[in-house]
Design a protein around this motif. Structure first.
Motif, mmCIF file in Angstrom:
data_model
loop_
_atom_site.group_PDB
_atom_site.id
_atom_site.type_symbol
_atom_site.label_atom_id
_atom_site.label_comp_id
_atom_site.label_asym_id
_atom_site.label_seq_id
_atom_site.Cartn_x
_atom_site.Cartn_y
_atom_site.Cartn_z
ATOM 1 N N VAL A 141 0.576 -1.123 0.061
ATOM 2 C CA VAL A 141 0.022 -0.020 -0.379
ATOM 3 C C VAL A 141 0.847 0.835 0.142
ATOM 4 O O VAL A 141 0.912 2.529 -1.077
ATOM 5 C CB VAL A 141 -1.592 0.314 1.276
ATOM 6 N N PHE A 142 2.023 1.238 0.729
ATOM 7 C CA PHE A 142 2.639 2.529 0.843
ATOM 8 C C PHE A 142 3.185 2.044 -0.319
ATOM 9 O O PHE A 142 3.815 3.591 -0.582
ATOM 10 C CB PHE A 142 4.065 2.179 1.556
ATOM 11 N N ASN A 143 4.403 1.599 -1.243
ATOM 12 C CA ASN A 143 4.115 1.531 -2.368
ATOM 13 C C ASN A 143 3.510 2.001 -3.239
ATOM 14 O O ASN A 143 4.251 2.776 -4.123
ATOM 15 C CB ASN A 143 5.483 0.784 -2.496
ATOM 16 N N LEU B 11 -3.024 14.461 -3.144
ATOM 17 C CA LEU B 11 -2.502 13.385 -1.715
ATOM 18 C C LEU B 11 -3.482 12.716 -0.815
ATOM 19 O O LEU B 11 -3.174 10.844 -1.404
ATOM 20 C CB LEU B 11 -1.436 14.456 -0.172
ATOM 21 N N ILE B 12 -4.269 12.958 -0.786
ATOM 22 C CA ILE B 12 -5.836 12.598 0.453
ATOM 23 C C ILE B 12 -6.126 11.094 -1.219
ATOM 24 O O ILE B 12 -6.513 9.999 -0.514
ATOM 25 C CB ILE B 12 -7.028 13.222 0.437
ATOM 26 N N GLY B 13 -6.481 11.629 -1.820
ATOM 27 C CA GLY B 13 -7.180 10.744 -2.568
ATOM 28 C C GLY B 13 -5.877 9.958 -3.597
ATOM 29 O O GLY B 13 -6.137 8.293 -3.513
ATOM 30 N N ALA B 14 -4.913 9.773 -3.629
ATOM 31 C CA ALA B 14 -3.375 8.570 -3.727
ATOM 32 C C ALA B 14 -3.340 7.816 -2.849
ATOM 33 O O ALA B 14 -3.318 6.999 -2.797
ATOM 34 C CB ALA B 14 -2.374 9.592 -3.975
ATOM 35 N N GLY B 15 -3.805 8.352 -1.659
ATOM 36 C CA GLY B 15 -3.362 7.810 -0.093
ATOM 37 C C GLY B 15 -5.518 6.552 0.081
ATOM 38 O O GLY B 15 -5.187 5.366 0.001
ATOM 39 N N ILE B 16 -6.497 7.218 -0.691
ATOM 40 C CA ILE B 16 -7.540 6.778 -0.289
ATOM 41 C C ILE B 16 -7.109 4.891 -1.693
ATOM 42 O O ILE B 16 -7.658 3.642 -1.487
ATOM 43 C CB ILE B 16 -9.009 6.828 -0.605
ATOM 44 N N PRO C 146 -7.431 10.113 -8.497
ATOM 45 C CA PRO C 146 -6.048 8.626 -8.509
ATOM 46 C C PRO C 146 -7.381 7.282 -7.852
ATOM 47 O O PRO C 146 -7.423 6.964 -8.342
ATOM 48 C CB PRO C 146 -5.215 9.314 -6.855
ATOM 49 N N ILE C 147 -8.454 8.055 -7.003
ATOM 50 C CA ILE C 147 -9.133 7.065 -6.790
ATOM 51 C C ILE C 147 -10.328 6.440 -7.745
ATOM 52 O O ILE C 147 -10.587 4.773 -7.964
ATOM 53 C CB ILE C 147 -10.254 7.648 -5.714
ATOM 54 N N SER C 148 -10.898 7.431 -8.811
ATOM 55 C CA SER C 148 -10.903 6.982 -9.855
ATOM 56 C C SER C 148 -10.264 5.394 -10.627
ATOM 57 O O SER C 148 -10.914 4.598 -11.168
ATOM 58 C CB SER C 148 -11.651 7.701 -10.415
ATOM 59 N N GLN C 149 -9.128 6.289 -10.951
ATOM 60 C CA GLN C 149 -8.272 5.208 -11.523
ATOM 61 C C GLN C 149 -8.623 3.485 -11.086
ATOM 62 O O GLN C 149 -8.354 2.482 -11.539
ATOM 63 C CB GLN C 149 -6.393 5.948 -11.573
#
Length: 288
Positions: free
Chosen positions: A5-7, A176-181, A225-228
């Motif tokens: 997840v982190f990667n 960044l929030i979207g990337a994290g989710i 990013p979430i959509s992707q």
């Protein structure tokens, strides 16, 4: 799993950072070349076609979220810009963000980004002019705008850099929030679960996504990013797009702000219009 997840987060975050900074700087610089005074003149004109095109161009070059659009709308109304043209801008501005559309193109594909831009532009025009035709102009309150700042016409590399840094402060955290989710969904949510419940051609997913997007207030910058990840996991693109458009097009904070310049019946019409716009857009993506 946590390491994966982190990667994933680092990979998505780095890609988004490079794209966001480069595109924001380029677009901020180009905005200095736009003759804003001419656009404002066209907005105020009597020619509907020219006014609509000016509203869409103005929406495209002013990357505002739904809430920050409201002072501009109030200012345009105070300057007696035609109601229907202002409504076109109101619906188009939050969804026609050039940086986000370019990111969408990079992450979801040029076809998706182009279709999204065309669909939202056309529906913004239809809905905006329809509200005028139905007589909702009478539901606008008399307001006075204070603290409104006109857009500057001077441009330079220094100005573009300043605008980029300012945009990063307001938008980049949401990326960044979207990337994290998105990383969490990619690592912990089973592909089979998403594809089973949110994939396929279940038509009812689209209106549901359109309705729940408004109270969620998920900014487009967060949703990209979430959509992707959701689409990669098997979620149908139609409800994803409906959710993106409704969450960007309206929000509870925006509705609260709109209540200061619109009467209740126009507020209701606005919310219904965003849901209709999101639903139609979602269904059209089934065809595309």
């Amino acid at each position: 799993m946590l390491s994966k997840v982190f990667n994933d987060f680092l990979s998505i975050a780095i890609e988004l950072t490079v794209l966001f900074v480069a595109l924001s700087f380029f677009i901020s610089f180009l905005q200095g070349l736009i003759p804003y005074e001419n656009i404002k003149k066209y907005l105020s004109g009597k020619n509907t076609t020219i006014g609509v095109i000016a509203a869409l161009v103005f929406a495209f070059i002013t990357p505002f979220c739904s809430c920050s659009t409201i002072p501009v709308v109030a200012n345009l109304l105070n300057n007696r810009v035609r109601f229907g043209i202002v409504m076109v801008f109101l619906f188009a501005s939050p969804v026609l963000d050039p940086t986000i559309i370019t990111l969408m193109s990079a992450l979801l594909g040029i076809k998706v980004a182009a279709s999204y831009t065309i669909i939202t532009s056309i529906l913004s025009v239809i809905i905006g002019l329809s509200l005028e035709k139905l007589g909702y102009e009478s539901a606008v309150k008399k307001v006075i705008v204070t603290g409104y700042k006109e857009m500057q016409t001077k441009f330079s590399l220094k100005t573009a850099l300043k605008e980029t840094l300012s945009l990063m402060k307001s938008v980049y955290p949401y990326l960044l929030i979207g990337a994290g989710i998105g990383s969490f969904i990619h690592g912990y949510v089973p592909t089979e679960w998403i594809s089973s419940y949110f994939g396929g051609d279940q038509w009812w997913l689209v209106p549901i996504a359109a309705v729940i997007g408004i109270p969620l207030y998920i900014r487009l910058s967060t949703m990209i990013p979430i959509s992707q990840i959701l689409i990669t996991k098997g979620m149908a693109i139609a409800p994803v797009m409906a959710l993106m458009i409704s969450s960007a097009g309206a929000s509870l904070p925006e509705i609260t702000l709109l209540s200061s310049i619109f009467q209740r019946r126009l507020i209701v019409a606005f919310v219904v219009s965003v849901i209709v716009m999101s639903t139609i857009s979602g269904f059209l993506f089934y065809i595309i």
